[in-house]
Design a protein around this motif. Structure first.
Motif, mmCIF file in Angstrom:
data_model
loop_
_atom_site.group_PDB
_atom_site.id
_atom_site.type_symbol
_atom_site.label_atom_id
_atom_site.label_comp_id
_atom_site.label_asym_id
_atom_site.label_seq_id
_atom_site.Cartn_x
_atom_site.Cartn_y
_atom_site.Cartn_z
ATOM 1 N N LYS A 1 0.849 -1.188 0.000
ATOM 2 C CA LYS A 1 0.000 0.000 0.000
ATOM 3 C C LYS A 1 0.888 1.242 0.000
ATOM 4 O O LYS A 1 1.977 1.244 0.559
ATOM 5 N N ILE B 1 1.425 5.693 0.042
ATOM 6 C CA ILE B 1 1.042 7.074 0.272
ATOM 7 C C ILE B 1 1.777 7.903 -0.782
ATOM 8 O O ILE B 1 2.990 7.741 -0.956
ATOM 9 N N HIS C 1 4.666 2.029 4.978
ATOM 10 C CA HIS C 1 4.047 1.963 3.651
ATOM 11 C C HIS C 1 5.046 2.445 2.592
ATOM 12 O O HIS C 1 5.984 3.181 2.901
ATOM 13 N N LEU D 1 6.282 4.893 0.060
ATOM 14 C CA LEU D 1 6.068 6.326 -0.114
ATOM 15 C C LEU D 1 6.492 6.724 -1.518
ATOM 16 O O LEU D 1 7.649 6.517 -1.910
ATOM 17 N N LEU E 1 -3.571 7.392 0.404
ATOM 18 C CA LEU E 1 -3.659 8.800 0.773
ATOM 19 C C LEU E 1 -2.761 9.624 -0.137
ATOM 20 O O LEU E 1 -1.691 9.168 -0.543
ATOM 21 N N ASN E 2 -3.209 10.832 -0.452
ATOM 22 C CA ASN E 2 -2.367 11.830 -1.118
ATOM 23 C C ASN E 2 -2.071 12.961 -0.147
ATOM 24 O O ASN E 2 -2.974 13.505 0.488
ATOM 25 N N TYR F 1 -7.176 12.870 0.766
ATOM 26 C CA TYR F 1 -6.027 13.767 0.637
ATOM 27 C C TYR F 1 -5.942 14.690 1.838
ATOM 28 O O TYR F 1 -6.928 14.941 2.541
ATOM 29 N N LEU G 1 3.134 13.042 8.178
ATOM 30 C CA LEU G 1 3.429 11.874 7.350
ATOM 31 C C LEU G 1 3.904 10.699 8.214
ATOM 32 O O LEU G 1 3.520 9.550 7.970
ATOM 33 N N ALA H 1 0.689 9.332 9.937
ATOM 34 C CA ALA H 1 -0.153 8.600 8.990
ATOM 35 C C ALA H 1 0.496 7.288 8.568
ATOM 36 O O ALA H 1 -0.165 6.248 8.519
ATOM 37 N N ASP H 2 1.784 7.320 8.272
ATOM 38 C CA ASP H 2 2.476 6.098 7.851
ATOM 39 C C ASP H 2 2.444 5.044 8.949
ATOM 40 O O ASP H 2 2.308 3.857 8.680
#
Length: 310
Positions: free
Chosen positions: A103, A105, A149, A151, A182-183, A253, A290, A293-294
C-alpha cells in the motif's frame, strides 16, 4: 451531480502518539527553494527550457536523497492539449521509498510555474518551489527512517495549466490506484507571517482529523484545519491544486498550504520574500503528519453518499 465521499479507516493498532523528531536540514531546504526560484529557471513554465533546468536539478536531488525510480526511470512524460495550452511533452518526476506494505502514500508538489510575462520572470518561490523543497526534505527523512508503507514522491508538471500532471499520474500510476491510501499535497508553504500552515481536507475526510490533531506546533509554525467547505467559495481549496485529481477518484487527501499573500502569482514571488524561519518549521509539520499517517494508516474503504445523504 457530483457525489461526495466518506471513508472508514481500519487500523491494526490504536492511534499512536508518535515521537516527532523530524527536523529538516534548513540550510538545504532553503538552498532548494532558492535554486528552483532563480531567474535562470525562467519561471518553470511547462514545456520550456526553464522547466528542463528545473527537472535536471530535481532529478539530481532525487538521487542524492535516495529515491528509487520505477522501472529504471524517474520521468513520466505526457502531453497537454487544452484550450489554455498545448505542450507536446510535459514531465512528471516520480521516485519512491519502498515500505513493508504494498500500500502506498503519494506525496505531491508541483514544480511548474507560470514562466515569463511582459518581460517579467515569475519565479514562483512560494508557488511552488517551496512545496518541492519540502517534498525533498520528506524524502531525505524517510530515506533514513524506513517507512511502513511505500512512499511515492511525485514532483508534478502542469499544475498551473489545469492540474494536468496529477491527471497524467493517475492515468498511468506506478502502482495500482486501489493501493494508494492517501495523497499528501504541498503547494505554497513558505510565506506566512502569522506562523500558520493550513491542512485542508478534513471536511471531506473527517477521519483524518485525529491524525492531524496529533501534530504538535513547532516554534515558528502551527497547523490549522480548514479551507475545504463548499460554502467558502474561493476560500474552499478543494479544487485548487493537484490533490483534487486524487479526490475525484475517491482517494483521500490532505493539502498543506498557506493563505494567499500579496506575492501570489506576481513577479515578486521571489526567494527574498520567503519567511526563512517559518518555512523549515512548516515543512517539519508536514513530515510529522506523514510519520503519524504512515505509522497507523492501514486500509481505507471509500463509500459514496447519495445526494440525499450529503
Amino acid at each position: 451531480m457530483k457525489k461526495t465521499l466518506a471513508l472508514a479507516f481500519v487500523l491494526a493498532t490504536p492511534l499512536l502518539s508518535i515521537a516527532q523528531s523530524s527536523k529538516p536540514d534548513a540550510k538545504l531546504l532553503l538552498q532548494d527553494i532558492k535554486v528552483l526560484s532563480a531567474d535562470s529557471m525562467q519561471g518553470r513554465l511547462s514545456g520550456t527550457k526553464g522547466s528542463e533546468k528545473a527537472q535536471a536539478y530535481i532529478l539530481r536531488r532525487f538521487k542524492e536523497v535516495g529515491l528509487k525510480p520505477f522501472n529504471g526511470n524517474y520521468k513520466q512524460h505526457f502531453s497537454i492539449d487544452t484550450k489554455r495550452a498545448q505542450v507536446p511533452e510535459a514531465t512528471n518526476l516520480v521516485g519512491y521509498i519502498p515500505g513493508k506494505s504494498d500500500k502506498a502514500i503519494v506525496i505531491t508538489a508541483h514544480y511548474d510555474h507560470v514562466g515569463e510575462r511582459e518581460g517579467n520572470i515569475y519565479n514562483g518561490a512560494d508557488d511552488n518551489a517551496s512545496g518541492v523543497g519540502a517534498l525533498l526534505a520528506a524524502a531525505a527523512h524517510f530515506s533514513k527512517h524506513p517507512p511502513k508503507h511505500t512512499l511515492i514522491f511525485a514532483a508534478l508538471d502542469g499544475e498551473e495549466l489545469g492540474l494536468q500532471g496529477a491527471k497524467a499520474f493517475l492515468e498511468q500510476p506506478p502502482v495500482p490506484v486501489q493501493n494508494i491510501l492517501l495523497n499528501i499535497n504541498m503547494d505554497m508553504l513558505s510565506i506566512n507571517n502569522k506562523g500558520e500552515l493550513y491542512a485542508s481536507g478534513t471536511y471531506h475526510y473527517p477521519q483524518l482529523k485525529p491524525y492531524l490533531e496529533k501534530v504538535k506546533p513547532r516554534k515558528k509554525a502551527k497547523l490549522m484545519l480548514g479551507h475545504d467547505r463548499p460554502e467558502q467559495g474561493q476560500d474552499d481549496w478543494t479544487g485548487q491544486s493537484d490533490h483534487f485529481r486524487f479526490h475525484e477518484r475517491g482517494i483521500p487527501y490532505v493539502y498543506f498550504g498557506v493563505e494567499d499573500h500579496p506575492h501570489y502569482h506576481k513577479p515578486t514571488d521571489d526567494f527574498e520574500n520567503v519567511n526563512t524561519v517559518f518555512y523549515p518549521d512548516a515543512a517539519a509539520l508536514v513530515i510529522d503528519f506523514l510519520e503519524i499517517a504512515d505509522s497507523s494508516l492501514q486500509r481505507i474503504s471509500v463509500q459514496k453518499k447519495s445526494a440525499a445523504q450529503r
